[in-house]
Design an enzyme around this catalytic site. Structure first.
Site, PDB file in Angstrom:
ATOM      1  N   CYS A   2      -3.239  34.258  24.429  1.00  0.00           N
ATOM      2  CA  CYS A   2      -4.689  34.393  24.457  1.00  0.00           C
ATOM      3  C   CYS A   2      -5.145  35.853  24.482  1.00  0.00           C
ATOM      4  CB  CYS A   2      -5.229  33.697  25.694  1.00  0.00           C
ATOM      5  SG  CYS A   2      -4.510  32.088  25.932  1.00  0.00           S
ATOM      6  N   ARG A  27      -5.351  36.439  18.410  1.00  0.00           N
ATOM      7  CA  ARG A  27      -4.494  36.033  19.539  1.00  0.00           C
ATOM      8  C   ARG A  27      -4.602  34.547  19.857  1.00  0.00           C
ATOM      9  NH1 ARG A  27      -1.750  38.116  23.525  1.00  0.00           N
ATOM     10  NH2 ARG A  27      -1.139  40.261  23.262  1.00  0.00           N
ATOM     11  N   TRP A  71      -5.433  30.296  23.073  1.00  0.00           N
ATOM     12  CA  TRP A  71      -4.402  29.563  22.316  1.00  0.00           C
ATOM     13  C   TRP A  71      -3.834  28.575  23.326  1.00  0.00           C
ATOM     14  CZ3 TRP A  71       0.809  28.403  22.313  1.00  0.00           C
ATOM     15  CH2 TRP A  71       1.347  27.971  21.094  1.00  0.00           C
ATOM     16  N   ASN A  97      -3.931  34.922  30.684  1.00  0.00           N
ATOM     17  CA  ASN A  97      -2.971  34.725  29.601  1.00  0.00           C
ATOM     18  C   ASN A  97      -1.597  34.621  30.241  1.00  0.00           C
ATOM     19  OD1 ASN A  97      -1.528  34.739  27.203  1.00  0.00           O
ATOM     20  ND2 ASN A  97      -1.548  36.978  27.062  1.00  0.00           N
ATOM     21  N   GLY A  98      -0.862  33.583  29.902  1.00  0.00           N
ATOM     22  CA  GLY A  98       0.463  33.399  30.504  1.00  0.00           C
ATOM     23  C   GLY A  98       0.622  31.948  30.904  1.00  0.00           C
ATOM     24  N   GLU A 477      11.992  35.071   4.429  1.00  0.00           N
ATOM     25  CA  GLU A 477      10.687  35.634   4.746  1.00  0.00           C
ATOM     26  C   GLU A 477       9.629  35.175   3.735  1.00  0.00           C
ATOM     27  OE1 GLU A 477       9.125  36.846   7.042  1.00  0.00           O
ATOM     28  OE2 GLU A 477       7.502  38.089   6.258  1.00  0.00           O
ATOM     29  N   LYS A 481       6.320  33.213   4.865  1.00  0.00           N
ATOM     30  CA  LYS A 481       4.970  33.686   4.537  1.00  0.00           C
ATOM     31  C   LYS A 481       4.174  32.569   3.882  1.00  0.00           C
ATOM     32  CE  LYS A 481       4.648  36.291   6.400  1.00  0.00           C
ATOM     33  NZ  LYS A 481       5.187  37.167   7.403  1.00  0.00           N
ATOM     34  N   GLU A 484       3.395  29.553   6.413  1.00  0.00           N
ATOM     35  CA  GLU A 484       2.489  29.779   7.552  1.00  0.00           C
ATOM     36  C   GLU A 484       1.041  29.968   7.135  1.00  0.00           C
ATOM     37  OE1 GLU A 484       2.901  33.296  10.052  1.00  0.00           O
ATOM     38  OE2 GLU A 484       3.741  34.419   8.383  1.00  0.00           O
ATOM     39  N   HIS A 500      25.122  22.603  -1.740  1.00  0.00           N
ATOM     40  CA  HIS A 500      25.734  21.973  -0.555  1.00  0.00           C
ATOM     41  C   HIS A 500      24.744  21.064   0.178  1.00  0.00           C
ATOM     42  CE1 HIS A 500      29.350  24.266  -1.133  1.00  0.00           C
ATOM     43  NE2 HIS A 500      28.619  25.360  -1.267  1.00  0.00           N
ATOM     44  N   LYS A 599      -1.108  35.674  16.856  1.00  0.00           N
ATOM     45  CA  LYS A 599      -0.392  36.874  16.439  1.00  0.00           C
ATOM     46  C   LYS A 599       0.745  37.228  17.388  1.00  0.00           C
ATOM     47  CE  LYS A 599       0.083  40.599  13.902  1.00  0.00           C
ATOM     48  NZ  LYS A 599       0.761  40.368  12.618  1.00  0.00           N
TER      49      LYS A 599
HETATM   50  O1  M6R Z   1       5.429  40.606  17.613  1.00  0.00           O
HETATM   51  P1  M6R Z   1       6.747  40.077  17.132  1.00  0.00           P
HETATM   52  O2  M6R Z   1       7.279  40.835  15.963  1.00  0.00           O
HETATM   53  O3  M6R Z   1       7.757  39.975  18.220  1.00  0.00           O
HETATM   54  O4  M6R Z   1       6.440  38.605  16.645  1.00  0.00           O
HETATM   55  C1  M6R Z   1       7.472  37.742  16.252  1.00  0.00           C
HETATM   56  C2  M6R Z   1       6.939  36.573  15.451  1.00  0.00           C
HETATM   57  O5  M6R Z   1       6.075  35.807  16.224  1.00  0.00           O
HETATM   58  C3  M6R Z   1       6.197  37.040  14.200  1.00  0.00           C
HETATM   59  O6  M6R Z   1       7.023  37.847  13.413  1.00  0.00           O
HETATM   60  C4  M6R Z   1       5.715  35.856  13.354  1.00  0.00           C
HETATM   61  O7  M6R Z   1       6.796  35.126  12.878  1.00  0.00           O
HETATM   62  C5  M6R Z   1       4.867  36.412  12.233  1.00  0.00           C
HETATM   63  N1  M6R Z   1       3.509  36.490  12.632  1.00  0.00           N
HETATM   64  C6  M6R Z   1       4.981  35.644  10.992  1.00  0.00           C
HETATM   65  O8  M6R Z   1       4.265  36.242   9.960  1.00  0.00           O
END
Ligand code: M6R
Length: 604
Positions: A2, A27, A71, A97-98, A477, A481, A484, A500, A599
């Site tokens: 959050c 967030r 969140w 937050n937590g 990756e 991308k 998500e 496989h 994020k």
């Molecule tokens: O802040 P971080 O790099 O530790 O975050 C890790 C993942 O949550 C982050 O890379 C996430 O997979 C990306 N937002 C995806 O695009």
């Protein structure tokens, strides 16, 4: 996850809070709310976007308040569970937050004592506890409550009977103090503050702070006052704005020629053909390392896989890459391993737990992060910044390529130190890296070609990405991308693995994006493309512009400039990012704030 903001000063708190919350919505965007002391405690909260709350706030003159964007972890997404939460007497309001792990037991006791709960959250427990302990001094009540909490928190509290004062506390969740003139702030993230101040103090775990408009006081859990250093942040508000782009993600993709340049800045000496890092990092890298463990999550994990490839190519050091969430429980305890944690935010709970685990096992730790002052930088033996400026889009883009640049520099440094890499070869890579910003500009100029291909695949239900060697993590990756931000099912595979098992999923409607580079894997990936074509699936090749044969093998080709170097993985990444972006845009998805994501993942 959050977002948190607290304000005390001379401006109308409602305006400042909404303004800052809008900069924090990456967030979490399940619900949002504010509490403002306007003679009485006034609380406004709504499900969904911050604009929904903004609409409900009347004209208020109060200059002290707190705001939150959620969140959801405990309790559904609804108005009752939105923060701030208030005490029974409605005088104390709190945001958090937590995760409070022992909240059920605490709640039962509070309910026995007559407290009425209005939400299903763990957070509400804290505000009732504070009410129970409150004897006219908010910080005293907060301090005695903290002793009862198990779990993680960044919490910010105000009390109607003490207007002009905000109390904050942190344990394992981020909280920074923004220092202004005649006004002060508390926030989960620096970009929220940039419009008002670039002077910050970082709270450490176990610390509590009191801010008024003209004073900041920080003390430890024993109420011993602590002198905190003020830091100047060199980011500007412009860095945290869209600058005419329709989405932060697109802006951040286009930032990459500059951010790659920034990641290299001050670290390459062409004259000496050497890589230069701060002394603490030089020591860590020169310290008789027998192996490297890279720990990270999500996109950062994939940059770690690219890093493994680079380090193992250029040095004699074996590299293990582990998901931080697994490493913390099952990681190999080898004291002479250097543990490198990669985290854009520097606050990812699983990555921090893995770092702590490594430290407890006696390993030296090095962090690659974009966030100066983040927890990761403060609990490691050394850190390297990616120097990318704030990344607001939930999908990581410019920080991924900057992480790869930093890992490349580490690989070069280690190769030179251990003499597994000659000076000429190192120079070749250095020149390759320096050419990357210009090559990415060339890729960006082909944006329309990428859009055309995106149109061809935007209706697909499933997309495969394949590559070999360093291109395998790029495939992972590329798939992440796409899934998500566009919600299209996508998978990345090592190209040789298709037969496989995954081949069973291929249909004529499954586009396959194949990354093709002129290296030892070239012939093999062409064979894999042939196998895919034989099953009727359309193939999009991402290939070197000098590869004139590939058009005979693939249905569509997206090309990147040749540079005969491993660093071409950076140009390839930009194509993958733009492909995902355009598919998501064509599907009218919420690109900067994909559903269910946030994020910074500060819960485990
Ligand atoms: O802040 P971080 O790099 O530790 O975050 C890790 C993942 O949550 C982050 O890379 C996430 O997979 C990306 N937002 C995806 O695009």
């Amino acid at each position: 996850m959050c977002g948190i903001i607290g304000y005390v000063g001379f401006r109308k708190a409602s305006t400042v809070l909404i303004d800052c919350l809008k900069r924090l919505d990456y967030r979490g965007y399940d619900s949002a709310g504010v509490a403002i002391i306007d003679k009485k405690m006034k609380v406004y909260k709504e499900v969904g976007e911050i604009a929904n709350v903004e609409k409900t706030i009347p004209k208020l003159d109060g200059t002290t308040g707190i705001g939150h964007t959620r969140w959801a972890t405990h309790g559904k997404v609804n108005k009752e569970n939105a923060h701030p939460h208030v005490s029974c007497n409605k005088k104390i309001a709190l945001i958090h937050n937590g995760i409070i792990e022992n909240y059920k037991k605490l709640r039962e006791e509070l309910e026995k004592n007559g407290h009425i709960f209005t939400s299903q959250t763990d957070t509400e427990t804290i505000v009732h506890l504070i009410e129970q302990e409150y004897k006219g001094n908010l910080e005293d009540a907060v301090c005695s409550v903290l002793k009862k909490l198990k779990g993680s928190y960044a919490l910010v509290v105000i009390c109607e009977d003490e207007p002009g004062k905000i109390v904050g506390a942190r344990k394992e969740s981020p909280l920074v103090i923004g220092v202004g003139d005649n006004e002060n702030f508390l926030a989960s993230d620096i970009p929220a503050l940039l419009k008002y101040t670039n002077r910050v103090m970082y709270l450490d775990d176990g610390e509590v702070c009191i801010i008024t408009k003209d004073k900041v006081t920080v003390f430890d859990s024993n109420k011993k006052q602590i002198k905190k250093k003020e830091n100047i942040i060199d980011w500007t508000i412009k860095d945290a704005e869209k600058s005419g782009f329709p989405h932060f993600m697109l802006k951040e993709i286009y930032d990459q020629p500059d951010t790659i340049h920034q990641a290299l800045r001050g670290r390459i000496s062409e004259i000496n053909r050497s890589i230069e890092f701060p002394i603490r990092v030089e020591k860590l890298l020169g310290n008789g390392i027998d192996s490297i463990h890279i720990v990270a999550c999500g996109t950062s994990y994939y940059s770690g896989l690219v890093g493994k490839y680079l380090i193992e190519q250029l040095t004699d050091i074996p590299v293990i890459v582990e998901l931080a969430s697994e490493y913390r429980f099952f990681g190999i305890k080898n004291k002479s391993a250097l543990v490198i944690a990669i985290t854009q935010s520097g606050e990812t709970a699983d990555t921090l737990a893995a770092l702590r685990q490594a430290e407890n096992s006696g390993c030296k730790t090095l962090v690659i992060t974009n966030m100066i002052g983040s927890t990761a930088t403060r609990i490691s033996d050394g850190f390297l910044l990616t120097q990318s400026g704030p990344e607001i889009g939930v999908a990581a883009t410019k920080t991924f390529t900057a992480q790869i640049v930093v890992l490349f520099l580490i690989a070069l440094k280690l190769g030179l130190l251990r003499r597994t890499l000659g000076s000429d070869e190192a120079y070749h890579h250095i020149i390759g890296l320096k050419e990357i910003p210009q090559q990415i500009r060339q890729v960006l100029e082909k944006n329309n070609d990428i859009l055309d291909v995106a149109k061809k695949i935007s209706h697909a239900q499933s997309v495969f990405f394949i590559g070999r060697g360093i291109n395998y993590p790029l495939s992972l990756e590329g798939a992440l991308k796409l899934k998500e931000i566009s919600y299209v099912h996508a998978e990345g595979f090592a190209a040789g693995e298709l037969k496989h098992g995954p081949f069973a999923l291929l249909t004529k409607e499954t586009p396959v994006v194949a990354i093709v580079t002129h290296d030892a894997t070239y012939e093999k990936i062409l064979t894999n493309i042939g196998e895919v074509k034989a099953r009727g699936s359309p193939v999009i090749a991402i290939a070197d512009e000098q590869d004139t044969d590939i058009i005979n093998q693939a249905d569509f080709v997206l090309s990147f400039p040749s540079n005969n170097d491993l660093s071409s993985c950076l140009s390839i990444t930009v194509i993958l990012q733009l492909l995902a972006y355009h598919v998501a845009n064509l599907r009218k998805c919420s690109i900067d704030k994909p559903r269910n994501l946030a994020k910074s993942v500060t819960v485990e």
